[in-house]
Design an enzyme around this catalytic site. Structure first.
Site, mmCIF file in Angstrom:
data_model
loop_
_atom_site.group_PDB
_atom_site.id
_atom_site.type_symbol
_atom_site.label_atom_id
_atom_site.label_comp_id
_atom_site.label_asym_id
_atom_site.label_seq_id
_atom_site.Cartn_x
_atom_site.Cartn_y
_atom_site.Cartn_z
ATOM 1 N N LYS A 182 0.843 -1.196 0.000
ATOM 2 C CA LYS A 182 0.000 0.000 0.000
ATOM 3 C C LYS A 182 0.882 1.251 0.000
ATOM 4 C CE LYS A 182 -4.081 -1.923 0.231
ATOM 5 N NZ LYS A 182 -5.042 -1.811 -0.878
ATOM 6 N N ASP B 205 -0.069 0.062 -4.575
ATOM 7 C CA ASP B 205 -1.504 0.372 -4.654
ATOM 8 C C ASP B 205 -1.773 1.626 -3.834
ATOM 9 O OD1 ASP B 205 -4.248 0.469 -4.572
ATOM 10 O OD2 ASP B 205 -4.521 -1.520 -3.699
ATOM 11 N N GLU C 114 -1.289 0.635 -8.919
ATOM 12 C CA GLU C 114 -2.738 0.397 -8.856
ATOM 13 C C GLU C 114 -3.461 1.618 -8.300
ATOM 14 O OE1 GLU C 114 -3.716 -3.474 -7.373
ATOM 15 O OE2 GLU C 114 -5.458 -2.761 -6.260
ATOM 16 N N GLU D 59 -11.224 -1.757 -9.516
ATOM 17 C CA GLU D 59 -11.989 -2.333 -8.407
ATOM 18 C C GLU D 59 -13.163 -1.432 -8.024
ATOM 19 O OE1 GLU D 59 -8.440 -1.969 -5.659
ATOM 20 O OE2 GLU D 59 -10.034 -1.637 -4.210
ATOM 21 N N ASP E 192 -13.789 -6.640 -9.796
ATOM 22 C CA ASP E 192 -13.988 -7.510 -8.633
ATOM 23 C C ASP E 192 -15.230 -8.364 -8.898
ATOM 24 O OD1 ASP E 192 -13.353 -7.263 -5.218
ATOM 25 O OD2 ASP E 192 -14.988 -8.470 -6.016
ATOM 26 N N HIS F 16 -9.609 -8.084 -9.022
ATOM 27 C CA HIS F 16 -9.463 -7.664 -7.625
ATOM 28 C C HIS F 16 -10.178 -8.678 -6.742
ATOM 29 C CE1 HIS F 16 -11.053 -5.241 -4.127
ATOM 30 N NE2 HIS F 16 -9.770 -4.895 -4.085
ATOM 31 N N GLU G 248 -5.172 -12.436 -6.649
ATOM 32 C CA GLU G 248 -4.899 -11.560 -5.503
ATOM 33 C C GLU G 248 -5.263 -12.321 -4.245
ATOM 34 O OE1 GLU G 248 -6.845 -7.682 -5.329
ATOM 35 O OE2 GLU G 248 -5.516 -7.158 -3.650
HETATM 36 CA CA CA Z 1 -6.592 -2.129 -4.528
#
Ligand code: CA
Length: 377
Positions: free
Chosen positions: A166, A194, A220, A246, A269, A296, A330
């Site tokens: 992240k 991300d 991302e 996502e 997703d 996702h 993922e």
């Molecule tokens: Ca994400």
């Protein structure tokens, strides 16, 4: 066969330690499951991504439309619900609710025919997926992020060949953390970042230029999902592949991203963008545009199972060749007691590889005791 009942389950689990993405701290995680019963005793399970009480309200409010319908007509029922709410819910929680219903219908269809869902979606291209470890969220509000390097090294020791970090905590902080994590995992493990759309295109381009030399697998959600021009600017400015999706919904939403060449990698997703029916269409569209589709995944074992059936049938990221690059799963590694508890046989990895379920339908069995234990008040 007819649908006789549609039920929703709002589940809740407290975390032992809060964690943060770029946008918020979380001390609990929730899930929303859909159970559809039929007059032949077959039961299907689905899951909705998104705010659980809102998606439950969507599913509960369309449940009466489904009673008496043939659950095998998955496209027909998808279109019935979509058309019924089109004027009010082309994106967001309505489509997330529809996603959970659609997944449960596919579970029923597979069980009815006695085959795994991937067989009905076109047939598996692979029996297992390389998983990438999603984790490396912030667990402390200080600037010593050495624990993230230790966590990343732990994933590599477990056998993962790719990890996602992240970012979105300020450029200086991000650059320092990426350097720490890259040093911890070595040069050969894939590293993705991300930002959870924490930046505008100016900041995202600046960050991208500062980290390009770390061989980043993809960047991302650099910018907010509505900012298609921002995506295009970031993609044009950087050599890092740009991923997102996502927060996008249905083939109609993804059409805009694809036509405008906003992304390199589409991440619908399964539990949000419209279920298995719709995500297969989105993936086919991505292939048509020459884009990669790496879904996702953020949910319980039901979400993971549904995603694995989709991933099993997707074409390789690259055109057919002797060395195809397959899409990755993922695989959320953060604390989430519900994820494993909800299935009698949890989906686990072995050295970073996750098998595609082979049982009928989604190939999973829900542990009803967990539905009671984690029921939200
Ligand atoms: Ca994400």
């Amino acid at each position: 066969m007819k649908i006789t009942r549609v039920r929703t389950y709002i589940l809740h689990s407290a975390l032992s330690q809060p964690f943060a993405s770029s946008r918020a701290w979380y001390d609990t995680r929730t899930a929303m499951l859909v159970e559809i019963e039929t007059d032949q005793g077959i039961i299907g399970w689905g899951e909705c991504y998104g705010p659980a009480r809102m998606t439950a309200a969507v599913v509960d409010s369309v449940a009466s439309w489904l009673i008496g319908q043939d659950p095998l007509r998955t496209d027909h029922l998808w279109q019935m619900i979509y058309a019924g709410l089109r004027d009010h819910g082309q994106k967001g929680v309505v489509i997330e609710g529809l996603s959970g219903i659609d997944i449960a219908l596919w579970d029923i269809k597979g069980k009815h025919f006695g085959v795994p869902v991937h067989q009905l979606l076109g047939g598996a291209q692979r029996t297992e997926l390389v998983a990438y470890a999603t984790g490396l969220l912030r667990r402390r509000a200080d600037h010593s992020n050495r624990y993230l390097a230790e966590e990343a090294a732990g994933y590599v020791a477990e056998g993962f060949s790719a990890v996602k970090l992240k970012v979105g905590f300020g450029l200086e902080d991000d650059v320092a953390t990426i350097r720490l994590v890259r040093e911890a995992i070595g040069p050969t493990v894939q590293l993705m970042v991300d930002a959870n759309h924490a930046y505008d295109s100016i900041a995202a381009i600046r960050l991208g230029r500062m980290i390009e030399h770390h061989d980043i697998g993809w960047f991302e959600e650099p910018v907010p999902p509505e900012d298609i021009a921002g995506y295009r600017a970031v993609k044009a400015a950087l050599s890092i592949p740009i991923a997102g999706g996502e927060c996008e919904f249905t083939r109609f939403g993804f059409r805009e991203l694809f036509v405008s060449r906003a992304l390199d990698i589409a991440q619908p997703d399964t539990c949000a963008a419209g279920g298995l029916s719709e995500c297969k269409k989105i993936a086919d569209m991505a292939e048509t545009f020459g884009l990669r589709c790496i879904p996702h995944v953020w949910g319980t074992g039901i979400a993971i199972a549904a995603s694995l059936h989709l991933l099993a049938v997707l074409p390789s990221n690259t055109p057919p060749s002797l060395r195809p690059i397959a899409p990755m799963l993922e695989f959320d590694r953060t604390e989430y007691p519900l994820r494993q508890a909800i299935l009698t046989e949890p989906i686990e990895h072995t050295r970073g590889i996750v098998p595609v379920p082979e049982g009928a339908g989604l190939g999973i069995e829900v542990d009803r005791k967990a539905l009671v234990r984690f029921a939200a008040q």
